[in-house]
Design an enzyme around this catalytic site. Sequence first.
Site, PDB file in Angstrom:
ATOM      1  N   GLU A 143      19.298-132.104 -72.222  1.00  0.00           N
ATOM      2  CA  GLU A 143      18.268-133.141 -72.288  1.00  0.00           C
ATOM      3  C   GLU A 143      17.050-132.593 -73.034  1.00  0.00           C
ATOM      4  O   GLU A 143      16.503-131.560 -72.647  1.00  0.00           O
ATOM      5  CB  GLU A 143      17.867-133.592 -70.887  1.00  0.00           C
ATOM      6  CG  GLU A 143      18.992-134.286 -70.137  1.00  0.00           C
ATOM      7  CD  GLU A 143      18.644-134.603 -68.699  1.00  0.00           C
ATOM      8  OE1 GLU A 143      19.005-135.690 -68.229  1.00  0.00           O
ATOM      9  OE2 GLU A 143      18.016-133.747 -68.034  1.00  0.00           O
ATOM     10  N   ASN A 170      19.935-136.516 -63.668  1.00  0.00           N
ATOM     11  CA  ASN A 170      19.619-136.531 -62.236  1.00  0.00           C
ATOM     12  C   ASN A 170      19.143-137.893 -61.773  1.00  0.00           C
ATOM     13  O   ASN A 170      19.281-138.246 -60.599  1.00  0.00           O
ATOM     14  CB  ASN A 170      18.576-135.464 -61.915  1.00  0.00           C
ATOM     15  CG  ASN A 170      19.167-134.072 -61.886  1.00  0.00           C
ATOM     16  OD1 ASN A 170      20.354-133.905 -61.606  1.00  0.00           O
ATOM     17  ND2 ASN A 170      18.369-133.069 -62.194  1.00  0.00           N
ATOM     18  N   HIS A 214      16.412-129.167 -71.145  1.00  0.00           N
ATOM     19  CA  HIS A 214      17.103-129.008 -69.858  1.00  0.00           C
ATOM     20  C   HIS A 214      18.614-128.878 -70.033  1.00  0.00           C
ATOM     21  O   HIS A 214      19.309-129.838 -70.338  1.00  0.00           O
ATOM     22  CB  HIS A 214      16.788-130.205 -68.947  1.00  0.00           C
ATOM     23  CG  HIS A 214      17.481-130.124 -67.625  1.00  0.00           C
ATOM     24  ND1 HIS A 214      17.939-131.233 -66.952  1.00  0.00           N
ATOM     25  CD2 HIS A 214      17.798-129.051 -66.840  1.00  0.00           C
ATOM     26  CE1 HIS A 214      18.514-130.857 -65.823  1.00  0.00           C
ATOM     27  NE2 HIS A 214      18.447-129.548 -65.735  1.00  0.00           N
ATOM     28  N   SER A 245      14.338-128.724 -64.409  1.00  0.00           N
ATOM     29  CA  SER A 245      15.253-129.798 -64.032  1.00  0.00           C
ATOM     30  C   SER A 245      14.566-130.877 -63.222  1.00  0.00           C
ATOM     31  O   SER A 245      15.098-131.974 -63.075  1.00  0.00           O
ATOM     32  CB  SER A 245      16.420-129.233 -63.211  1.00  0.00           C
ATOM     33  OG  SER A 245      15.932-128.649 -62.014  1.00  0.00           O
TER      34      SER A 245
END
Length: 505
Positions: free
Chosen positions: A158, A196, A146, A125
Amino acid sequence: MTLDATRTDLTLGLVGTGAMGRGIAQIACASGCTVILVDARPGAAAEARDHVLKMLGKLAEKGKLAAEILAAAPERLVVASGTADLAAAHVVVEAVIEDLGVKQALIRELEAIVSDTCIIASNTSSLSVTAIAAAARLPGRVAGFHFFNPVPLMKVVEVIDGIVTDPWVADALTSLAKRMGHAPVRAKDTPGFIVNHAGRGYGTEALKLLGEGVVEVEAADRLLKEAAGFRMGPFELLDLTALDVSHPVMESIYDQYYQEPRYRPSPITRTRLAAGLLGRKVGRGFYVYDGDKQLLTPPPAAPAARPGTVWVAPGDGWAAVATLAAKLGASVEAGARPSAEALCVVAPLGEDCSSACVRLGLDPRRTVAVDPLFGLDSHRTVMTNPLTSPAMRDAAWGLFAADGKPVTVIKDSTGFVAQRVVATIVNIGCEIAQQRIASPDDIDKAVTLGLGYPFGPLAWGDRIGPEKILAVLKAIHGITGDPRYRASLWLKRRAQLGASLLTAE
């Protein structure tokens, strides 16, 4: 070279059977893959198999999983004695600890076992996929994959291309994600990938507003949920994710982008982390909890005060404010200038109340600002300036709450609260597009599925209007001088051309 991710005999190796690994194993098994479970802790892989079978059974009971898939699951979930049992795997996904050295050592170990055509995917991550792949003999077969926790419910994954990842590898993982019922989004290998990275705008900007004394925690959460439409307030979300997880991510992305001002963390979270105020899991964070119950303070009641007359400054959004004031029983003045006793109301984009007072030559003691950008039907924001009299503040508050709609009164702030937060989110989304980290469509898909925002940042900017988002950022940047608010070129160009922010080049 290629891999048919739809093949019926596809075998997926899974190294690491914690929460993430179990979730990946569940959706892979449910899609018809054979899953080989590996974990360094004795007994962990067997525990994971039992857990996955239990979860699949529950889905079958609810009619969400075909009986034949459940019947085949015990044979498809294989407990391995170690990585040596992964020789037949077509894809191996690692979901081990977020430590670069550990992941690189695992890659080297796997390459001595699996075939040269086997894909090795990392569920990292926060680490660079390129750095993980640098340890490989064949780095082109290494990519990021991910998932988000809980994997069965969070339907986005992802797919990250490292600098030397072979195109067919990410293509195959994209197909595999679809087979497992997830929505894949393609991303370049950059800090934070898409989700993120895009998430920097919400919590960090709310923390900055808190640090400036503009608004308190509960009021900020209520306002952003009711006015802007977020499912959770930023401080509720920080309590849910826990500061020992979220604060290091804030610092990591900020540092990895060489102190890019847009991602600057707040000292508030560092201090609260040191105090152990982590959030829900310890019973105290920005809120106090009784078990799982969040203890809330009722919002203050609106005063009974009303203004004698109201004058609304002309400008963007003024008509809606004036119409509402009249509907709520105020006598709205129509002159070019306010009378000597009128409550003066401004409705700026990006500007603070003080700057609007100076620009328009208004008496600051009688002036407040109202945020028109998100409409006035669900939640209203009244902003004072340092000289607004308590009597005029209460008169404005009482007036705009007269029909029972919630009103939040805040201190002076460039961009109010919702304007600043949403403009920041849109701007960061635009910068992700400008850097070609992901396509505009994938950015929005990742954010809506991964973060649960009402809209993706680019679609949200289009709904509000790119020119309005740009105006908000320009005003904030001009007043504060903080490069945090400089507008992305992606936003500037499309606002100037009257184009959609989803327009790719």
